[in-house]
Design a protein around this motif. Structure first.
Motif, PDB file in Angstrom:
ATOM      1  N   ILE A   1     -10.002   2.337  -1.354  1.00  0.00           N
ATOM      2  CA  ILE A   1      -8.767   1.628  -1.633  1.00  0.00           C
ATOM      3  C   ILE A   1      -8.617   1.391  -3.132  1.00  0.00           C
ATOM      4  CG2 ILE A   1      -7.433  -0.475  -1.200  1.00  0.00           C
ATOM      5  CD1 ILE A   1      -7.969   1.429   1.223  1.00  0.00           C
ATOM      6  N   LEU A   2      -7.494   1.773  -3.667  1.00  0.00           N
ATOM      7  CA  LEU A   2      -7.167   1.486  -5.058  1.00  0.00           C
ATOM      8  C   LEU A   2      -5.896   0.660  -5.109  1.00  0.00           C
ATOM      9  CD1 LEU A   2      -7.653   4.915  -6.806  1.00  0.00           C
ATOM     10  CD2 LEU A   2      -9.159   2.947  -6.888  1.00  0.00           C
ATOM     11  N   ALA A   3      -4.894   1.203  -4.405  1.00  0.00           N
ATOM     12  CA  ALA A   3      -3.581   0.583  -4.474  1.00  0.00           C
ATOM     13  C   ALA A   3      -3.462  -0.484  -3.388  1.00  0.00           C
ATOM     14  CB  ALA A   3      -2.502   1.646  -4.283  1.00  0.00           C
ATOM     15  N   ILE A   4      -2.706  -1.460  -3.698  1.00  0.00           N
ATOM     16  CA  ILE A   4      -2.463  -2.558  -2.760  1.00  0.00           C
ATOM     17  C   ILE A   4      -0.949  -2.728  -2.649  1.00  0.00           C
ATOM     18  CG2 ILE A   4      -2.629  -5.083  -2.510  1.00  0.00           C
ATOM     19  CD1 ILE A   4      -5.239  -3.683  -1.850  1.00  0.00           C
ATOM     20  N   PRO A   5      -0.376  -2.843  -1.512  1.00  0.00           N
ATOM     21  CA  PRO A   5      -1.053  -2.699  -0.217  1.00  0.00           C
ATOM     22  C   PRO A   5      -1.271  -1.226   0.168  1.00  0.00           C
ATOM     23  CG  PRO A   5       1.219  -3.512   0.017  1.00  0.00           C
ATOM     24  CD  PRO A   5       1.024  -3.178  -1.407  1.00  0.00           C
TER      25      PRO A   5
ATOM     26  N   LYS B   1      -3.297   7.806   4.601  1.00  0.00           N
ATOM     27  CA  LYS B   1      -3.163   6.625   3.740  1.00  0.00           C
ATOM     28  C   LYS B   1      -1.718   6.504   3.288  1.00  0.00           C
ATOM     29  CE  LYS B   1      -7.677   6.353   1.777  1.00  0.00           C
ATOM     30  NZ  LYS B   1      -8.412   6.731   0.590  1.00  0.00           N
ATOM     31  N   ILE B   2      -1.262   5.323   3.320  1.00  0.00           N
ATOM     32  CA  ILE B   2       0.097   5.059   2.874  1.00  0.00           C
ATOM     33  C   ILE B   2       0.039   3.868   1.939  1.00  0.00           C
ATOM     34  CG2 ILE B   2       2.392   4.308   3.618  1.00  0.00           C
ATOM     35  CD1 ILE B   2       1.573   5.667   6.352  1.00  0.00           C
ATOM     36  N   ILE B   3       0.557   4.056   0.760  1.00  0.00           N
ATOM     37  CA  ILE B   3       0.507   2.934  -0.179  1.00  0.00           C
ATOM     38  C   ILE B   3       1.912   2.395  -0.392  1.00  0.00           C
ATOM     39  CG2 ILE B   3      -1.557   3.793  -1.327  1.00  0.00           C
ATOM     40  CD1 ILE B   3       0.237   4.722  -3.599  1.00  0.00           C
ATOM     41  N   GLY B   4       1.951   1.168  -0.857  1.00  0.00           N
ATOM     42  CA  GLY B   4       3.230   0.543  -1.115  1.00  0.00           C
ATOM     43  C   GLY B   4       3.563  -0.486  -0.031  1.00  0.00           C
ATOM     44  N   ASP B   5       4.706  -1.096  -0.210  1.00  0.00           N
ATOM     45  CA  ASP B   5       5.041  -2.206   0.687  1.00  0.00           C
ATOM     46  C   ASP B   5       5.725  -1.739   1.971  1.00  0.00           C
ATOM     47  OD1 ASP B   5       7.506  -1.497  -0.183  1.00  0.00           O
ATOM     48  OD2 ASP B   5       7.864  -3.320  -1.353  1.00  0.00           O
ATOM     49  N   LEU B   6       5.682  -0.431   2.226  1.00  0.00           N
ATOM     50  CA  LEU B   6       6.189   0.155   3.474  1.00  0.00           C
ATOM     51  C   LEU B   6       7.690  -0.055   3.662  1.00  0.00           C
ATOM     52  CD1 LEU B   6       3.269  -0.964   5.844  1.00  0.00           C
ATOM     53  CD2 LEU B   6       3.373   1.054   4.390  1.00  0.00           C
TER      54      LEU B   6
ATOM     55  N   ARG C   1       9.493   7.376   4.927  1.00  0.00           N
ATOM     56  CA  ARG C   1       8.249   7.883   4.329  1.00  0.00           C
ATOM     57  C   ARG C   1       7.036   7.362   5.090  1.00  0.00           C
ATOM     58  NH1 ARG C   1       9.263  10.371  -0.860  1.00  0.00           N
ATOM     59  NH2 ARG C   1       7.077  10.966  -0.668  1.00  0.00           N
ATOM     60  N   VAL C   2       7.146   6.159   5.559  1.00  0.00           N
ATOM     61  CA  VAL C   2       6.029   5.628   6.344  1.00  0.00           C
ATOM     62  C   VAL C   2       5.848   6.473   7.602  1.00  0.00           C
ATOM     63  CG1 VAL C   2       5.114   3.632   7.581  1.00  0.00           C
ATOM     64  CG2 VAL C   2       6.427   3.296   5.470  1.00  0.00           C
TER      65      VAL C   2
ATOM     66  N   GLY D   1       4.344   9.608   6.707  1.00  0.00           N
ATOM     67  CA  GLY D   1       2.932   9.384   6.374  1.00  0.00           C
ATOM     68  C   GLY D   1       2.082   9.191   7.614  1.00  0.00           C
TER      69      GLY D   1
ATOM     70  N   GLU E   1      -3.157  13.164   0.577  1.00  0.00           N
ATOM     71  CA  GLU E   1      -3.431  12.255   1.688  1.00  0.00           C
ATOM     72  C   GLU E   1      -2.713  10.927   1.523  1.00  0.00           C
ATOM     73  OE1 GLU E   1      -7.601  11.783   2.058  1.00  0.00           O
ATOM     74  OE2 GLU E   1      -7.960  13.919   2.366  1.00  0.00           O
TER      75      GLU E   1
ATOM     76  N   GLU F   1       0.720   8.722   0.879  1.00  0.00           N
ATOM     77  CA  GLU F   1       2.168   8.652   0.916  1.00  0.00           C
ATOM     78  C   GLU F   1       2.594   7.345   0.281  1.00  0.00           C
ATOM     79  OE1 GLU F   1       5.415  10.754   1.663  1.00  0.00           O
ATOM     80  OE2 GLU F   1       3.540  11.370   2.618  1.00  0.00           O
TER      81      GLU F   1
ATOM     82  N   THR G   1       5.245   4.489  -0.232  1.00  0.00           N
ATOM     83  CA  THR G   1       6.336   3.964   0.588  1.00  0.00           C
ATOM     84  C   THR G   1       6.960   2.716   0.000  1.00  0.00           C
ATOM     85  OG1 THR G   1       4.851   2.586   1.847  1.00  0.00           O
ATOM     86  CG2 THR G   1       5.231   4.812   2.670  1.00  0.00           C
ATOM     87  N   GLY G   2       6.757   2.542  -1.306  1.00  0.00           N
ATOM     88  CA  GLY G   2       7.380   1.350  -1.886  1.00  0.00           C
ATOM     89  C   GLY G   2       6.492   0.762  -2.976  1.00  0.00           C
ATOM     90  N   GLU G   3       6.779  -0.437  -3.312  1.00  0.00           N
ATOM     91  CA  GLU G   3       6.063  -1.125  -4.393  1.00  0.00           C
ATOM     92  C   GLU G   3       4.567  -1.232  -4.095  1.00  0.00           C
ATOM     93  OE1 GLU G   3       7.293  -3.891  -6.955  1.00  0.00           O
ATOM     94  OE2 GLU G   3       8.602  -2.182  -7.370  1.00  0.00           O
ATOM     95  N   PHE G   4       3.765  -0.962  -5.113  1.00  0.00           N
ATOM     96  CA  PHE G   4       2.319  -1.189  -4.937  1.00  0.00           C
ATOM     97  C   PHE G   4       1.724  -1.566  -6.287  1.00  0.00           C
ATOM     98  CE2 PHE G   4       2.635   3.172  -6.308  1.00  0.00           C
ATOM     99  CZ  PHE G   4       1.528   3.371  -7.096  1.00  0.00           C
ATOM    100  N   ASP G   5       0.508  -2.011  -6.264  1.00  0.00           N
ATOM    101  CA  ASP G   5      -0.219  -2.218  -7.524  1.00  0.00           C
ATOM    102  C   ASP G   5      -1.646  -1.729  -7.320  1.00  0.00           C
ATOM    103  OD1 ASP G   5      -1.723  -4.263  -6.267  1.00  0.00           O
ATOM    104  OD2 ASP G   5      -0.109  -5.688  -6.684  1.00  0.00           O
TER     105      ASP G   5
ATOM    106  N   GLY H   1      -6.470  -3.145  -5.609  1.00  0.00           N
ATOM    107  CA  GLY H   1      -7.662  -2.647  -4.923  1.00  0.00           C
ATOM    108  C   GLY H   1      -8.722  -2.174  -5.899  1.00  0.00           C
ATOM    109  N   LEU H   2      -8.282  -1.483  -6.933  1.00  0.00           N
ATOM    110  CA  LEU H   2      -9.207  -1.024  -7.970  1.00  0.00           C
ATOM    111  C   LEU H   2      -9.844  -2.211  -8.681  1.00  0.00           C
ATOM    112  CD1 LEU H   2     -10.186   1.479  -9.630  1.00  0.00           C
ATOM    113  CD2 LEU H   2      -8.280   1.030 -11.163  1.00  0.00           C
TER     114      LEU H   2
ATOM    115  N   ARG I   1     -12.399  -3.785  -6.437  1.00  0.00           N
ATOM    116  CA  ARG I   1     -13.630  -2.999  -6.359  1.00  0.00           C
ATOM    117  C   ARG I   1     -14.466  -3.154  -7.610  1.00  0.00           C
ATOM    118  NH1 ARG I   1     -11.971   2.873  -4.011  1.00  0.00           N
ATOM    119  NH2 ARG I   1     -14.113   3.417  -4.479  1.00  0.00           N
TER     120      ARG I   1
END
Lengths: 115, 571
Positions: free
Chosen positions: A76-80, A92-97, A102-103, A106, B104, B106, B108-112, B115-116, B119
């Motif tokens: 995990i790097l990106a949240i969420p 894996k799907i990143i972002g606020d969905l 796209r979700v 994904g 792998e 996708e 789907t919107g805002e992220f940061d 998690g990195l 870790r």
């Protein structure tokens, strides 16, 4: 929505194998604290699952602030990040969905565009 | 820009030479950017920073790898003698492989990138890390969508690292026109180190440059560095100043007559000596003598050979009565033979530095120096030599260099202007007269001492080099059999002159004798005449007296009245 930040938690629903994907979907949502993005993500996920996977999904929410050691396991790097643990393969799907289409892509619930 | 505190706190890297260039290490508690092309050694530098930190400075470290798995990393650096598994076990090191596969993921919107952060923060807190490496964080850009978010998050990451107080190395691949592909230098602005791996004339050399070091002075040049079984070493470390102390101590050249020419004692300890000459004038023999003399004194000698193999050198020197084999056996003398084309200049220099460091010689011989020089690299060779000489001087090591003067060029011309770098310059040259070549030696300069300004004939005999006075006379300067012939001629001339003188002297004696004899004869004749004359006078006087007496008697008989009548002659 408060419950989404209390660590992993199962959200089972009634088994209702509608199509070929009859198994229970295991979805894991990684968040870091109760941020607006996490809350949005969880809400979006919930809505989407009810709509497409009603009765055959399970959502685990992992708060990395509480269990930082779990971040490495799923890379995990990106949240969420939403991880589809089951069915295989892992997605894996990143972002606020917020981008539902796209979700769905994904999660392989919609076919991918050719390009 | 900064008011620059007296000394910015620095974290030593433990990497040979890098700490000298940066004046103590990387800025403590700040991120440093290490950038360069693929395969230039970024990961190794970063890893060594962590390993040395853990083993030498008690600073545990976290290595976050974006490109290699922990197994690959462990295997890769095992060849440098780093045992990562052991360090991980002792909680001195944490390895985290961050795997990102774009296909792998996708978006789907805002992220940061929390998690990195989590870790990294978790790894740091677990082992109490003081050092962090992110290798290569730019992989995020290819692995994750939305560069805008990534940039903002990176900015936040670097600030976060500073807040954490960890000394970090961020590696980045060099991009077109930029130090890194994503312009990371924009975010990491405290210290930027650029690694380079260039191929010139088919020879590759690694170089390192500190592009920027905010709040600190640093060496700004490009420094060559090596990666070998002991890790990285950046060299040379000591060419930053001209602060070496000059020794008064003298070292013998191994050739007594040459010592005599150098005000009786030989070279200065720690000076640089250049022996230049055309082919076959005996440069290596002089080097051999010098080496042997040093070994006899019990000093260690390092002999870098660039054109002959050690055994060839030893064989050749044995033929002139210099046996180096015992010294090699005793470990006082070490040969290092490499073709100049084996590696790049800088790598040669770096290897030499390293060898000198480990062997610890008092005397270093380079034979010959100018085989390094090709058509295009004179300036580089000069700078390399300058740094080598500085390094030697700083360590009070006497440097002995031979240089081959190409036929046809002026004798006192050396390639790459080496001569100005040397303290003592011996010139060996061939004198061609009367159908033979003979060798001669002269001292072109010797800083800080009186020295002979005469040429000497230089003989290579089966028991070593010997210096002879050359023939200096009205006929000019002669050497070899011309000198011998001329000397013989001289002797003959001298002999002839001596005989001439003797002859004249004898002639004179003879004449003197003759004269004496004549004088004696004249004297005898004179004496005879004198005696005769005197007798005559006496006789005449006697007769006069007789006549007078007779006259008085006659008068008496004539009863002359008075005696005065004697005066009246009756006749």
């Amino acid at each position: 929505m408060n419950e989404s930040t209390t660590g992993s938690r199962d959200v089972p629903s009634g088994a209702d194998p509608a199509d070929a994907l009859s198994e229970i979907w295991t979805l894991r949502l990684y968040v870091a604290g109760q941020t607006p993005k996490s809350i949005t993500a969880f809400a979006n996920l919930k809505t989407l699952c009810e709509e497409h996977l009603a009765g055959r999904y399970r959502i685990e929410v992992i708060d990395l602030l509480e269990q930082p050691q779990l971040a490495a396991g799923d890379q995990i790097l990106a949240i969420p990040t939403l991880v589809r643990k089951l069915p295989e393969p892992v997605r894996k799907i990143i972002g606020d969905l917020s981008n539902t289409e796209r979700v769905l892509i994904g999660l392989d619930l919609l076919p991918r565009a050719e390009d | 820009m900064d008011p620059a505190p007296a000394q910015l706190p620095k974290s030593p890297t433990g990497i040979d030479g890098l700490d000298e260039i940066t004046g103590g290490g990387l800025p403590t508690g700040r991120p440093t950017l290490v950038c360069g092309d693929a395969g230039c050694g970024k990961t190794l530098l970063a890893m060594e920073f962590l390993v040395r930190g853990a083993t030498q400075f008690d600073e545990p470290g976290v290595f976050m790898a974006f490109e290699e798995t922990t197994q690959e990393l462990t295997r890769n650096v095992a060849s440098l003698g780093f045992d990562l598994d052991d360090l991980v076990e002792r909680r001195q090191l944490a390895l985290d492989f961050v795997y990102i596969e774009r296909s792998e993921i996708e978006e789907t919107g805002e992220f940061d990138l929390e998690g990195l952060f989590v870790r990294l923060g978790y790894a740091i807190d677990t082992i109490g890390a003081k050092r962090v490496v992110l290798d290569t964080i730019e992989s995020l850009f290819s692995g994750l969508p939305n560069p805008l978010i990534l940039r903002a998050e990176l900015r936040r990451l670097f600030r976060w690292l500073k807040d954490k107080g960890v000394t970090a190395i961020i590696t980045g691949e060099r991009g077109a026109g930029l130090l890194t592909r994503q312009g990371l230098e924009e975010y990491v602005s405290d210290c930027v180190i650029l690694l380079d791996h260039r191929v010139e004339n088919l020879i590759s050399t690694r170089r390192l440059r500190v592009v920027k070091y905010r709040g600190s002075t640093h060496g700004t040049n490009e420094y060559p560095f090596l990666i070998d079984e002991h890790g990285l070493s950046v060299l040379p470390v000591t060419s930053l100043g001209l602060e070496h102390t000059a020794s008064e101590e003298r070292v013998s050249t191994g050739i007594p007559r040459l010592d005599a020419m150098l005000s009786g004692a030989g070279f200065y300890r720690g000076s640089s000596i250049l022996v230049s000459g055309t082919a076959g004038t005996g440069k290596s023999s002089v080097a051999g003598h010098f080496a042997e003399a040093a070994c006899r004194r019990g000093e260690r000698v390092l002999y870098f050979a660039f054109e002959e193999s050690p055994s060839q050198i030893q064989r050749n020197l044995r033929s002139v009565g210099i046996d180096l084999a015992p010294w090699v056996r005793q470990g006082l003398l070490e040969f290092k033979a490499n073709r100049p084309t084996f590696t790049g200049l800088e790598t040669h220099l770096a290897t030499m530095h390293k060898t000198i460091h480990t062997f610890g010689p008092r005397i270093v011989i380079l034979d010959p120096l100018n085989s390094f020089i090709s058509a295009t690299n004179e300036i580089e060779v000069k700078s390399m030599l300058m740094r080598l000489i500085d390094f030697l001087k700083l360590n009070q090591i006497t440097g002995f260099f031979t240089s081959l003067t190409m036929g046809g060029s002026a004798l006192d011309r050396t390639d790459a202007g080496i001569s100005s770098l040397s303290d003592t310059w011996l010139l060996l040259f061939a004198v061609e007269t009367g159908g033979e070549r003979t060798r001669a030696l002269s001292i072109l300069k010797s800083r800080g001492m009186e020295h002979s300004n005469q040429n000497r004939e230089f003989l290579i005999t089966s028991h070593g080099v010997q210096l002879r006075d050359v023939y200096l006379g009205p006929g000019g300067v002669l050497t070899g059999s011309a000198r011998l012939a001329r000397e013989a001629e001289d002797t003959a001339e001298r002999l002839a002159r001596q005989q001439e003188i003797d002859l004249r002297r004898r002639e004179l004696e003879r004449q003197r004798a003759l004269m004496d004899a004549q004088v004696a004869a004249i004297r005898a004749e004179f004496e005879a005449r004198e005696a005769e004359t005197l007798a005559l006078i006496e006789r005449e006087q006697g007769r006069e007296a007789q006549l007078a007496r007779e006259r008085v008697e006659m008068a008496w008989s004539r009863k002359a009245d008075a005696a005065p009548t004697v005066a009246e002659d009756p006749s």
